[in-house]
Design a protein around this motif. Sequence first.
Motif, short mmCIF file in Angstrom:
data_model
loop_
_atom_site.label_atom_id
_atom_site.label_comp_id
_atom_site.label_asym_id
_atom_site.label_seq_id
_atom_site.Cartn_x
_atom_site.Cartn_y
_atom_site.Cartn_z
N ALA A 99 64.01 29.07 59.42
CA ALA A 99 63.26 30.23 58.99
C ALA A 99 62.17 30.08 57.93
O ALA A 99 60.81 30.63 58.06
CB ALA A 99 64.07 31.36 59.03
N VAL A 100 62.60 29.40 56.84
CA VAL A 100 61.77 29.36 55.64
C VAL A 100 60.53 28.48 56.08
O VAL A 100 59.37 28.57 55.81
CB VAL A 100 62.43 28.82 54.35
CG1 VAL A 100 61.35 28.41 53.37
CG2 VAL A 100 63.29 29.99 54.00
N GLU A 141 54.75 27.35 57.59
CA GLU A 141 54.11 26.82 58.50
C GLU A 141 53.17 27.83 58.97
O GLU A 141 51.93 27.68 59.29
CB GLU A 141 55.01 26.40 59.98
CG GLU A 141 54.32 25.71 61.23
CD GLU A 141 55.21 25.61 62.13
OE1 GLU A 141 55.05 26.23 63.15
OE2 GLU A 141 56.27 24.79 61.97
N LEU A 142 53.53 29.15 59.39
CA LEU A 142 52.83 30.26 59.63
C LEU A 142 51.82 30.61 58.56
O LEU A 142 50.65 31.14 59.10
CB LEU A 142 53.50 31.58 60.39
CG LEU A 142 54.26 31.19 61.49
CD1 LEU A 142 55.46 32.11 61.92
CD2 LEU A 142 53.18 31.09 62.69
N THR A 143 52.19 30.78 57.48
CA THR A 143 51.44 31.53 56.42
C THR A 143 50.82 30.75 55.26
O THR A 143 49.89 30.99 54.52
CB THR A 143 52.46 32.45 55.54
OG1 THR A 143 53.44 31.81 55.01
CG2 THR A 143 52.89 33.47 56.49
N GLY A 144 51.22 29.30 55.17
CA GLY A 144 50.83 28.35 54.11
C GLY A 144 51.64 28.85 52.85
O GLY A 144 51.71 28.08 51.82
#
Length: 149
Positions: free
Chosen positions: A121-122, A127-130
């Motif tokens: 999850a982390v 990956e999604l937010t940087g």
Amino acid sequence: MSRGTRSAHHDTTASPDVRMLLRQHGLRCTPSRIRVLNLFSESGRHLSIAEVCGRLARAGVAVHHTTIYRTLESLTAIGLMHAVHGPGAARYGISAEPHHHTVCQECGEVSAIASRHLTDAVGRVEELTGLRPDSSGSLLVYGRCARCD
């Protein structure tokens, strides 16, 4: 309570490890620091200042809430403890194993989840937010606990 009688929650004896840890961080081994560390070690929970004062009072130790606040802030500042902010009062916990938190938006109950359980999850959040959490970073997941549902 007599001087020779001790309760686990107000015992001011500390293991050499606790004393060494405090000294390594430049803090004196005061009774309030030792009591607070003992209380959190034994409880295994995240507690608010009011809860800490209440538990100590029930154990026969009257400690002013300002002293508890200052103790928790000093232990948080050096990384031995951490604060979790949610609805209501902040709750404090011991910074042992890296972990994340769930926070009930109704009652404020805080639970810890070992970081190793949320590695994927982390990674996905990064990956999604940087955003890359550092070693002291914690995911906070808000919702309603089973008791409040």
